[in-house]
Design a protein around this motif. Structure first.
Motif, mmCIF file in Angstrom:
data_model
loop_
_atom_site.group_PDB
_atom_site.id
_atom_site.type_symbol
_atom_site.label_atom_id
_atom_site.label_comp_id
_atom_site.label_asym_id
_atom_site.label_seq_id
_atom_site.Cartn_x
_atom_site.Cartn_y
_atom_site.Cartn_z
ATOM 1 N N GLY A 404 0.825 -1.207 0.000
ATOM 2 C CA GLY A 404 0.000 0.000 0.000
ATOM 3 C C GLY A 404 0.860 1.259 0.000
ATOM 4 O O GLY A 404 0.678 2.150 -0.828
ATOM 5 N N TRP A 405 1.823 1.327 0.907
ATOM 6 C CA TRP A 405 2.703 2.501 0.975
ATOM 7 C C TRP A 405 3.498 2.659 -0.317
ATOM 8 O O TRP A 405 3.686 3.772 -0.805
ATOM 9 N N GLU A 406 3.956 1.548 -0.865
ATOM 10 C CA GLU A 406 4.727 1.633 -2.115
ATOM 11 C C GLU A 406 3.888 2.273 -3.217
ATOM 12 O O GLU A 406 4.353 3.123 -3.958
ATOM 13 N N VAL A 417 -1.722 12.718 0.179
ATOM 14 C CA VAL A 417 -2.441 11.495 0.520
ATOM 15 C C VAL A 417 -3.352 11.642 1.732
ATOM 16 O O VAL A 417 -4.119 10.728 2.028
ATOM 17 N N GLY A 418 -3.307 12.810 2.406
ATOM 18 C CA GLY A 418 -4.248 13.061 3.498
ATOM 19 C C GLY A 418 -4.058 12.163 4.703
ATOM 20 O O GLY A 418 -5.027 11.803 5.348
ATOM 21 N N MET A 419 -2.795 11.801 5.001
ATOM 22 C CA MET A 419 -2.576 10.959 6.180
ATOM 23 C C MET A 419 -1.827 11.748 7.243
ATOM 24 O O MET A 419 -1.187 12.742 6.966
ATOM 25 N N ARG A 420 -1.909 11.232 8.463
ATOM 26 C CA ARG A 420 -1.230 11.901 9.563
ATOM 27 C C ARG A 420 0.283 11.938 9.304
ATOM 28 O O ARG A 420 0.873 10.960 8.856
ATOM 29 N N SER A 421 0.892 13.098 9.615
ATOM 30 C CA SER A 421 2.305 13.293 9.300
ATOM 31 C C SER A 421 3.185 12.274 10.000
ATOM 32 O O SER A 421 4.198 11.820 9.447
ATOM 33 N N SER A 422 2.813 11.897 11.228
ATOM 34 C CA SER A 422 3.662 10.976 11.977
ATOM 35 C C SER A 422 3.778 9.632 11.246
ATOM 36 O O SER A 422 4.847 9.015 11.229
ATOM 37 N N LEU A 423 2.696 9.184 10.631
ATOM 38 C CA LEU A 423 2.728 7.907 9.916
ATOM 39 C C LEU A 423 3.546 8.015 8.643
ATOM 40 O O LEU A 423 4.302 7.110 8.295
ATOM 41 N N ILE A 424 3.372 9.150 7.976
ATOM 42 C CA ILE A 424 4.114 9.349 6.732
ATOM 43 C C ILE A 424 5.609 9.288 7.014
ATOM 44 O O ILE A 424 6.379 8.654 6.302
ATOM 45 N N LYS A 425 5.998 9.896 8.128
ATOM 46 C CA LYS A 425 7.400 9.912 8.518
ATOM 47 C C LYS A 425 7.912 8.481 8.726
ATOM 48 O O LYS A 425 9.012 8.122 8.333
ATOM 49 N N LYS A 426 7.048 7.680 9.341
ATOM 50 C CA LYS A 426 7.470 6.342 9.732
ATOM 51 C C LYS A 426 7.480 5.358 8.563
ATOM 52 O O LYS A 426 8.367 4.509 8.465
ATOM 53 N N TYR A 427 6.497 5.455 7.678
ATOM 54 C CA TYR A 427 6.321 4.389 6.693
ATOM 55 C C TYR A 427 6.556 4.790 5.239
ATOM 56 O O TYR A 427 6.579 3.939 4.370
ATOM 57 N N PRO A 429 8.014 5.105 1.953
ATOM 58 C CA PRO A 429 9.222 4.433 1.469
ATOM 59 C C PRO A 429 10.231 5.452 0.942
ATOM 60 O O PRO A 429 9.835 6.447 0.326
ATOM 61 N N LYS A 430 11.484 5.210 1.240
ATOM 62 C CA LYS A 430 12.531 6.078 0.690
ATOM 63 C C LYS A 430 12.582 5.844 -0.809
ATOM 64 O O LYS A 430 12.616 4.701 -1.259
ATOM 65 N N LYS A 431 12.522 6.953 -1.549
ATOM 66 C CA LYS A 431 12.537 6.835 -3.017
ATOM 67 C C LYS A 431 13.816 6.168 -3.484
ATOM 68 O O LYS A 431 14.918 6.598 -3.165
ATOM 69 N N SER A 432 13.673 5.089 -4.200
ATOM 70 C CA SER A 432 14.878 4.491 -4.783
ATOM 71 C C SER A 432 15.116 5.193 -6.106
ATOM 72 O O SER A 432 14.212 5.410 -6.886
ATOM 73 N N THR A 433 16.319 5.580 -6.308
ATOM 74 C CA THR A 433 16.613 6.380 -7.509
ATOM 75 C C THR A 433 16.814 5.507 -8.730
ATOM 76 O O THR A 433 17.104 4.346 -8.646
#
Lengths: 433, 573
Positions: A404-406, A417-427, A429-433
């Protein structure tokens, strides 16, 4: 020796009447016809006149047939020997095993006292993301699968039966095609689920009224196993057949129909079955999944409509997948707070975006220009359908959340995406280049 | 005692031949084997009486004996009701569970109120006092309240004797009353009252105007309900009727909540039953259960008792109202009750009305909701019963008899929409379709602004479906974004967020000031793409704002961030 009555006063559809005394309401009688013995149930008494519903139907019954009242209600045998066996709607073996007649018990039980129920807390993992992530199945839940005829509902049932983490599976077939019965049996057998399953199968070619008893039999057995501490999953297919049989009988009895010919007590009749789903305090549980085919994909049809009010949500099967709109698991809140902290947000957030995707596709089909936002949504929707919605996807819950996060990161910026910032920070995904 | 014998059985309807006097709505018992099944007389013709049976009729035979009790269907009113859970006929489910285990066996009669429990009684009348029905003769502390022991509502007379203060069980006589005819009536801590007779002993009925705060924003600020008023929540299945009722039962600013679960899932009752004792009511510091009464007749329990359950619930509510308390009755769902009437009407072979509901459906529903109201008691105090009923319309279509009959008699309509529920916009009350005739603690001007933006935003949305986004002006587009913003941060509320799930009156007022400023603000936004981005950011900030504790540091910080963003986009002079 019980008295035998040899004069049947009237035969109307599957209802016959006999003049008899001292008969109890809902008692069972045996009718000896030229085609063999059949059971019948007392459905109305007026003075000496007793009306009986013949399980085999009225066809072939003659006014001179013998009727013997048995002084008991419908019964089913109960023992561990049931597990791994297949029976018909009367409880007779359909496989090659011996008939079971010890430890007989009535199929109709009094209702469970609400104070002896507990709040369900265990999720049943199925490996289907549309269930596990978005509409989690919970122990003791009662859920119908709303489906149009032609959708792969029996395939879905079979898959859930194979993968669901429960102790015993009880499969009840009501008026199903013989082919479907063979299919379900093979699936359970090949998947290795048959040794933990019990099947009560009434096919379309069996006597009509027998089908009405199937849910009661399944649930009576399930209840008893649950009281022993086992976790039971009851699968019923198809409950629309059950309702149609009720309608047929009500009409022959000249009851005032309420809605599209269905009897006024349709809700109570369905509820009496579905409500037997239970999580006993200090014992096991009964979970019910029932297929409800919707005539003409119409959710307002009396059968899905009444069912929807009784059950704790529904899975809506359309185009070969479980649709996020129209599907709902009322009990998911009980369990999804303890799975992972992003479960609820992913569940709601992804569906809200998917709803926006739907309106973008509507706009597209009407030929409007697609804004960059619309384009993002469309890309998102397609990925969502492919990677999570398809019934071929088989993922444990945590992996599905990751997917889902991917998908979100693939399509959107963080604040879109309208989600809580704390979750966004945690989950996020780091953009793979 | 009048006796009779069973002549016919049809589902839960039994025909009886009666020897003697029998009255309508009288309770009778069918003696079937070892069981004694409770029934209510619903039709009499000659020596034939027809009765609806409150239990499963399996096993009943023609010729079984019937005993008529001479009493109407009644409930026991007295201390011990609060925190209790009973079925539609007031059978105490906890006691039955102790005796009978997992199931509800047939024909079990138990006292509704405990006969063993001792109560601290302080009588406050003297010999010779002339009293009327509803006058207080003693007080008993019951949990949070001083339970007033009243003269039964149909009696009046002179006190002949009274016991001193002390501990008594509810069955003990604490006073005696002589009426005009000289008959002596023993007064106990409880008495029985027929459920279908409204309790209304008041100086006057007062118009309900005081808002009943539920801490649900869209209700309190936009579609308010009043103490003593009535409202209904129709909605298709899955739209969240019951969740909304639960939230209301937790947060509603009343003294007592009576939950009448009528023909619905047992699971929902269980949630209340198991959760409420654990939840501490911030107002009283006690568990929520202490202010709650549950009457439940779930869908698998016998149908006839379903009808009784709403009456049992409202009678208990009225009883506490007579003590000057504010009571909220939540009936879930009134459609099941109407269906129970329909089932019985069908068995009686009455001529069916619309959708086979009986012709008297409307008057029965109206009479039920009329039992709500604010009353001023003799001593000047007021009490209220507010009734909120859910309706489960067939097919989610509000044009059906039960919804329509209900809409005629309620003061507020909270219509739930399937579209909103499917888009996960909770609570799914449709702000366009719903209405309320009650005043809110939010001034009318602000409510009008909210209304205006909701309507206009929806118009733009509908228009965009035809002309597309590109054919919409930036002004219209901003209307649309603003209405969506209002919906997302105010009308919608996260029931699972510990902060957002209940929002106080003060906070609603405060937040609305910011929101109306945003709605009416002039914004320097020329491009739709840019506008959409700004509103996305604004929404994000506001959602975090909504979930931060009232007046906490993060609350202030988030408010600051919102204001900064607004300053950024404000159109200069």
């Amino acid at each position: 020796m019980r008295k035998i009555y040899t004069k049947i006063e009237s035969i109307n559809g599957s209802v016959i009447s006999v003049l008899a005394k001292g008969i109890s309401y809902r008692e069972i009688a045996e009718v000896e016809t030229r085609f063999g013995k059949t059971l019948a149930e007392v459905i109305r008494i007026k003075d000496d006149k007793v009306l009986l519903q013949v399980f085999m139907g009225g066809r072939g019954v003659s006014t001179g047939d013998k009727v013997r009242f048995l002084g008991r209600g419908v019964q089913v045998s109960f023992s561990d020997g049931l597990i791994g066996r297949i029976f018909d709607g009367s409880g007779n073996p359909r496989d090659n095993g011996p008939p079971l007649d010890e430890n007989m018990m009535e199929v109709v039980n009094p209702p469970v006292n609400p104070v002896k129920r507990v709040i369900p807390t265990n999720m049943i993992q199925t490996g289907i993301p549309m269930i596990d992530v978005f509409n989690t199945l919970v122990e003791s839940q009662k859920l119908p699968i709303f489906s149009i005829s032609g959708e792969p509902y029996n395939e879905l049932l079979a898959r859930i039966a194979l993968q669901a983490q429960v102790d015993v599976i009880i499969l009840g077939g009501i008026g199903i095609k013989y082919d479907d019965y063979l299919f379900l049996r093979e699936e359970l057998d090949e998947g290795g689920a048959l040794p933990r399953s019990i099947c009560f199968i009434h096919t379309a070619s069996d006597p009509i009224v027998e089908g009405l008893v199937v849910p009661d039999m399944c649930l009576a057995v399930a209840e008893r196993f649950a009281l022993q501490g086992k976790r039971i999953l009851v699968l019923l297919t198809d409950m629309t057949n059950f309702a149609d049989k009720l309608k047929e009988i009500a009409i022959t009895q000249e009851q005032v129909p309420s809605n599209r010919g269905y009897p006024g007590d349709l809700y109570s009749q369905l509820a009496a079955r579905y409500e037997r789903a239970v999580d006993f305090e200090g014992a096991g549980s009964v979970t019910i999944l029932g297929v409800t085919t919707m005539p003409g994909d119409d959710v307002t049809h009396p059968v899905p409509d009444n069912t929807g009010y009784i059950t704790e949500g529904q899975y809506y099967l359309k185009n070969g997948r479980i649709e996020p709109f129209g599907s709902l698991s009322r009990l998911k809140q009980m369990v999804n707070k303890d799975t992972r902290d992003d479960h609820r947000d992913i569940m709601d957030g992804m569906i809200q975006l998917y709803a926006n995707y739907k309106s973008s596709t509507e706009k597209r089909s009407m030929g409007f220009k697609m804004s960059s936002w619309d384009k993002k949504l469309i890309r998102y929707g397609e990925l969502f359908e492919e990677r999570l919605m398809s019934l071929t996807v088989n993922l444990p819950l945590i992996d599905a959340l990751g997917v889902g996060w991917e998908i979100l990161a693939d399509c959107f910026e963080k604040e879109e995406v309208g989600m809580r910032s704390s979750l966004i920070k945690k989950y996020w995904p780091k953009k793979s280049t | 005692m009048t006796k009779g014998t069973v002549r016919g059985i049809n589902g839960n309807l039994i025909q009886t031949q009666v020897k003697g006097v029998v009255s309508l709505n009288e309770v009778a018992y069918v003696k079937s084997g070892s069981f004694s099944l409770k029934t209510e007389v619903i039709r009499i013709s000659g020596d034939q009486a027809e009765m609806q049976v409150f239990e499963n009729t399996g096993g009943v035979k023609v010729g079984d004996a019937v005993e008529f009790s001479g009493e109407l269907l009644s409930v026991e009113l007295g201390p011990g009701l609060l925190g209790s859970i009973c079925d539609g006929l007031q059978a105490p489910l906890t006691v039955i569970a102790e005796d009978s285990g997992f199931f509800l066996p047939r024909g079990i009669e138990r006292d509704s109120l405990s006969r063993d429990k001792k109560w601290e009684v302080s009588p406050n009348v003297e010999i010779g006092d002339v009293l009327e029905g509803g006058d207080t003769i003693a007080t008993v502390p019951e949990g949070l309240f001083n339970h007033r022991i009243m003269v039964p509502f149909n009696l009046s007379g002179k006190i002949k004797s009274v016991k001193p203060s002390g501990t008594y069980t509810i069955d003990e006589v604490i006073a005696e009353l002589v009426d005009d005819s000289g008959t002596v009536h023993p007064l106990r801590l409880f008495f029985k009252w027929p459920v279908k007779r409204p309790i209304m002993i008041a100086e006057e009925r007062v118009r309900p105007t005081e808002p009943l705060v539920t801490k649900v924003r869209i209700i309190d600020s936009f579609l308010p309900i009043a103490r003593g008023g009535t409202y209904c929540i129709p909605g298709p299945f899955g739209a969240g009727k019951t969740v909304l009722q639960h939230i209301t039962s937790r947060n509603a600013d009343v003294d007592i909540v009576v939950i009448a679960a009528c023909g619905e899932r047992a699971g929902e009752v269980v949630e209340v039953l198991r959760e409420f004792p654990e939840i501490i009511d911030p107002k009283t510091g006690k568990s929520l259960m202490e202010r709650t009464v549950i009457v439940c007749n779930t869908s698998s329990m016998p149908v006839a008792a379903r009808e009784a359950s709403v009456y049992t619930g409202v009678t208990i509510a009225e009883y506490y109202r007579q003590m000057g308390l504010n009571v909220l009755l939540l009936a879930d769902s009134t459609s099941r009750w109407a269906q129970a009437m329909r089932e019985m009407s069908g068995r009686l072979e009455e001529i069916p009305g619309e959708e086979s509901f009986p012709a008297y459906l409307e008057s029965v529903i109206a009479a039920f909701y009329e039992r709500a109201g604010v009353i001023r008691l003799k001593d000047g105090r007021t009490g209220s019963v507010t009734i909120g009923g859910t309706v489960s319309p067939a097919g989610g279509n509000f044009e059906e008899p039960v919804t329509q009959a209900t809409l005629k008699v309620v003061g507020a309509f909270h219509g739930l929409s399937r579209a909103r529920a499917e888009a996960r916009r909770y609570p799914s009350i449709d702000p366009l379709e719903s209405w309320s005739r009650y005043p809110s603690f939010i001034d009318q001007d602000t409510r009008d602004i909210l209304h205006q933006y909701t309507i206009r935003g929806n118009e733009v949305l509908e228009m965009m479906k035809v002309v597309g986004e590109e054919g919409t002006t930036i002004e219209d587009y901003l209307y649309y974004l603003k209405s969506e913003f209002l919906d997302a941060v105010f009308f919608q509320q996260n029931a699972y967020d510990p902060v957002d799930q209940s929002v106080s009156k003060e906070r609603q007022r405060h937040v609305l000031q910011i929101i109306t400023a945003i709605l009416q603000g002039d914004m320097d936004l020329q491009e739709k793409e840019e506008a959409r981005k700004v509103f996305n950011r604004l929404r994000q900030l506001f959602l975090d704002y909504n979930s931060s504790e009232w007046k906490s540091a993060s609350f202030k910080k988030q408010e600051e961030l919102v204001k900064n963003l607004l300053d950024e986009i404000r159109r200069e002079g």
